[in-house]
Design a protein around this motif. Structure first.
Motif, PDB file in Angstrom:
ATOM      1  N   LEU A 240       0.799  -1.219   0.000  1.00  0.00           N
ATOM      2  CA  LEU A 240       0.000   0.000   0.000  1.00  0.00           C
ATOM      3  C   LEU A 240       0.831   1.267   0.000  1.00  0.00           C
ATOM      4  O   LEU A 240       0.407   2.289  -0.533  1.00  0.00           O
ATOM      5  N   PHE A 241       2.038   1.208   0.595  1.00  0.00           N
ATOM      6  CA  PHE A 241       2.772   2.441   0.837  1.00  0.00           C
ATOM      7  C   PHE A 241       4.187   2.449   0.252  1.00  0.00           C
ATOM      8  O   PHE A 241       4.935   3.390   0.499  1.00  0.00           O
ATOM      9  N   CYS A 242       4.555   1.400  -0.502  1.00  0.00           N
ATOM     10  CA  CYS A 242       5.879   1.367  -1.129  1.00  0.00           C
ATOM     11  C   CYS A 242       5.731   1.195  -2.637  1.00  0.00           C
ATOM     12  O   CYS A 242       4.679   0.785  -3.130  1.00  0.00           O
ATOM     13  N   SER A 243       6.798   1.502  -3.357  1.00  0.00           N
ATOM     14  CA  SER A 243       6.781   1.334  -4.809  1.00  0.00           C
ATOM     15  C   SER A 243       6.695  -0.149  -5.151  1.00  0.00           C
ATOM     16  O   SER A 243       7.287  -0.991  -4.456  1.00  0.00           O
ATOM     17  N   PRO A 244       5.972  -0.507  -6.241  1.00  0.00           N
ATOM     18  CA  PRO A 244       5.863  -1.911  -6.635  1.00  0.00           C
ATOM     19  C   PRO A 244       7.227  -2.554  -6.839  1.00  0.00           C
ATOM     20  O   PRO A 244       8.107  -1.980  -7.480  1.00  0.00           O
ATOM     21  N   GLY A 245       7.419  -3.717  -6.249  1.00  0.00           N
ATOM     22  CA  GLY A 245       8.663  -4.443  -6.406  1.00  0.00           C
ATOM     23  C   GLY A 245       9.764  -4.050  -5.459  1.00  0.00           C
ATOM     24  O   GLY A 245      10.817  -4.704  -5.418  1.00  0.00           O
ATOM     25  N   SER A 246       9.573  -2.976  -4.665  1.00  0.00           N
ATOM     26  CA  SER A 246      10.624  -2.525  -3.758  1.00  0.00           C
ATOM     27  C   SER A 246      10.638  -3.318  -2.454  1.00  0.00           C
ATOM     28  O   SER A 246      11.668  -3.380  -1.772  1.00  0.00           O
ATOM     29  N   ASP A 247       9.526  -3.903  -2.074  1.00  0.00           N
ATOM     30  CA  ASP A 247       9.453  -4.702  -0.864  1.00  0.00           C
ATOM     31  C   ASP A 247       8.281  -5.670  -1.011  1.00  0.00           C
ATOM     32  O   ASP A 247       7.482  -5.574  -1.944  1.00  0.00           O
ATOM     33  N   HIS A 248       8.167  -6.598  -0.082  1.00  0.00           N
ATOM     34  CA  HIS A 248       7.189  -7.671  -0.206  1.00  0.00           C
ATOM     35  C   HIS A 248       6.165  -7.627   0.921  1.00  0.00           C
ATOM     36  O   HIS A 248       6.390  -7.045   1.982  1.00  0.00           O
ATOM     37  N   GLY A 249       5.024  -8.257   0.668  1.00  0.00           N
ATOM     38  CA  GLY A 249       4.092  -8.581   1.731  1.00  0.00           C
ATOM     39  C   GLY A 249       4.513  -9.902   2.354  1.00  0.00           C
ATOM     40  O   GLY A 249       5.123 -10.745   1.692  1.00  0.00           O
ATOM     41  N   LEU A 250       4.201 -10.091   3.623  1.00  0.00           N
ATOM     42  CA  LEU A 250       4.597 -11.315   4.324  1.00  0.00           C
ATOM     43  C   LEU A 250       3.375 -11.982   4.928  1.00  0.00           C
ATOM     44  O   LEU A 250       2.563 -11.334   5.599  1.00  0.00           O
ATOM     45  N   LEU A 294       5.358 -16.962   3.461  1.00  0.00           N
ATOM     46  CA  LEU A 294       5.105 -16.621   2.067  1.00  0.00           C
ATOM     47  C   LEU A 294       5.445 -15.161   1.848  1.00  0.00           C
ATOM     48  O   LEU A 294       4.797 -14.258   2.398  1.00  0.00           O
ATOM     49  N   TYR A 295       6.493 -14.914   1.039  1.00  0.00           N
ATOM     50  CA  TYR A 295       6.918 -13.554   0.705  1.00  0.00           C
ATOM     51  C   TYR A 295       6.313 -13.198  -0.652  1.00  0.00           C
ATOM     52  O   TYR A 295       6.704 -13.758  -1.677  1.00  0.00           O
ATOM     53  N   ALA A 296       5.349 -12.307  -0.636  1.00  0.00           N
ATOM     54  CA  ALA A 296       4.581 -11.967  -1.833  1.00  0.00           C
ATOM     55  C   ALA A 296       5.025 -10.619  -2.379  1.00  0.00           C
ATOM     56  O   ALA A 296       4.818  -9.575  -1.743  1.00  0.00           O
ATOM     57  N   TRP A 297       5.629 -10.629  -3.572  1.00  0.00           N
ATOM     58  CA  TRP A 297       6.153  -9.422  -4.199  1.00  0.00           C
ATOM     59  C   TRP A 297       5.171  -8.954  -5.275  1.00  0.00           C
ATOM     60  O   TRP A 297       4.938  -9.652  -6.251  1.00  0.00           O
ATOM     61  N   LYS A 298       4.608  -7.757  -5.093  1.00  0.00           N
ATOM     62  CA  LYS A 298       3.722  -7.182  -6.101  1.00  0.00           C
ATOM     63  C   LYS A 298       4.544  -6.499  -7.185  1.00  0.00           C
ATOM     64  O   LYS A 298       5.393  -5.669  -6.911  1.00  0.00           O
ATOM     65  N   THR A 299       4.278  -6.882  -8.434  1.00  0.00           N
ATOM     66  CA  THR A 299       5.016  -6.316  -9.546  1.00  0.00           C
ATOM     67  C   THR A 299       4.342  -5.074 -10.119  1.00  0.00           C
ATOM     68  O   THR A 299       4.924  -4.384 -10.948  1.00  0.00           O
ATOM     69  N   GLU A 300       3.104  -4.820  -9.680  1.00  0.00           N
ATOM     70  CA  GLU A 300       2.388  -3.610 -10.098  1.00  0.00           C
ATOM     71  C   GLU A 300       1.646  -3.056  -8.896  1.00  0.00           C
ATOM     72  O   GLU A 300       1.333  -3.769  -7.939  1.00  0.00           O
ATOM     73  N   GLY A 301       1.342  -1.739  -8.950  1.00  0.00           N
ATOM     74  CA  GLY A 301       0.626  -1.114  -7.855  1.00  0.00           C
ATOM     75  C   GLY A 301      -0.842  -1.464  -7.849  1.00  0.00           C
ATOM     76  O   GLY A 301      -1.360  -2.094  -8.734  1.00  0.00           O
TER      77      GLY A 301
END
Length: 301
Positions: A240-250, A294-301
């Motif tokens: 929600l608050f970082c650029s896509p691909g810069s960090d992951h959801g856990l 599970l480390y989920a990396w969003k590639t788009e916002g």
């Protein structure tokens, strides 16, 4: 896909398996890391199996902790597309002066976008004519080739860590009850006219639905899968608050919690036959047996 297995004195180190993954993170596209407890020569050892994938190849690495000096013994099998030979192999090495044999056969392995093959392969780790760790689904071939019997003390998976990439959905499989693999699916909606939402499904059943995700981006809830309580933790601040691909959801799925009391509030979801298979509860005490990260990396916002 050709393979090479490398074990030598230079392969011994005091670093953790995750250190090797971090050293290669510029090349690694996705990875699955599973930790097992296996029985070797009267002692329990931790063994970590790391499946990795990048633009060049798939690979499998094994790290076995020593009882004497905490060194990690490594064996790496590299799968490359330009070499047919080596898909079937064997290697011997030692852990605490105990000889170990590893056999593998990936000649018919089915590979997808995941770094871990889906079927038609085996990897067998043998100690004193017992298969102490088995991966894959060709167990008859593994037993015949290694001339080994199943271990009296089966390997137990205690932890799994997986990095996945996607736009809105992320999926994996894990044995949340140590008996069968469950399909785990996370879906999010963080853009558009509505408020951000998130859904967590197990075997197609929605167990957790979070609305107003911008206010509930961290949390936890206990759910029950096949009558087995599982605590689920999530942290999707980066979505929600970082650029896509810069960090992951856990997401953490932790098994082994006790059954809730009867008077605790329940939100049940029933199966087609009317029997309750999944439900959420308010609270529960912990007795962890297995953890999925599970480390989920969003590639788009």
């Amino acid at each position: 896909m050709g393979m090479a297995c490398c074990v030598s004195p230079g392969s011994l180190s005091s670093t953790q398996p995750s250190d090797h993954l971090r050293n290669d993170d510029t090349l690694t596209q996705s990875s699955v890391m599973s930790t097992y407890r296996i029985h070797i020569a009267g002692h329990w050892h931790n063994v970590t199996v790391l499946w990795s994938k990048n633009i060049m190849a798939y690979s499998l690495s094994m790290y076995i902790e020593s009882m004497k000096n905490n060194w990690v013994y490594t064996c790496k099998i590299a799968l490359r597309s330009w070499n047919f030979w080596g898909k079937k192999g064997y290697k011997r090495f030692e852990v605490d002066e105990n000889p170990l044999d590893v056999y593998w056969d990936f000649r018919s392995a089915k590979l997808t976008t995941s770094p871990e093959p889906t079927s038609d392969f085996y990897v067998a780790l043998v100690s004193k004519e017992e298969i102490v760790l088995y991966l894959g689904d060709d167990n008859k071939k593994a037993y015949k080739r290694s001339k080994a019997r199943p271990s009296l003390l089966e390997a137990v998976m205690v932890c799994k860590k997986e990095h996945v990439y996607g736009k809105k959905s992320f999926s994996t499989r894990a044995k949340l009850d140590q008996r069968r693999e469950c399909d785990i699916f996370v879906e999010c909606s963080t853009t558009g006219p509505g408020d951000p939402e998130m859904w967590i499904r197990v075997d197609g059943v929605v167990l957790i639905h979070i609305v107003n995700l911008q206010w509930k981006f961290r949390g936890n809830q206990t759910v029950v899968v096949d009558k087995q309580p599982v605590q689920v933790f999530w942290d999707v601040h980066a979505w929600l608050f970082c650029s896509p691909g810069s960090d992951h959801g856990l997401f953490i799925f932790k098994t082994g919690v006790q059954e809730p009391d009867r008077d605790e509030a329940e939100d049940e979801t029933r199966s087609d036959d009317g029997e309750s298979k999944y439900y959420s509860v308010q609270s529960s005490s912990m007795a962890s047996q297995f953890c999925l990260f599970l480390y989920a990396w969003k590639t788009e916002g």
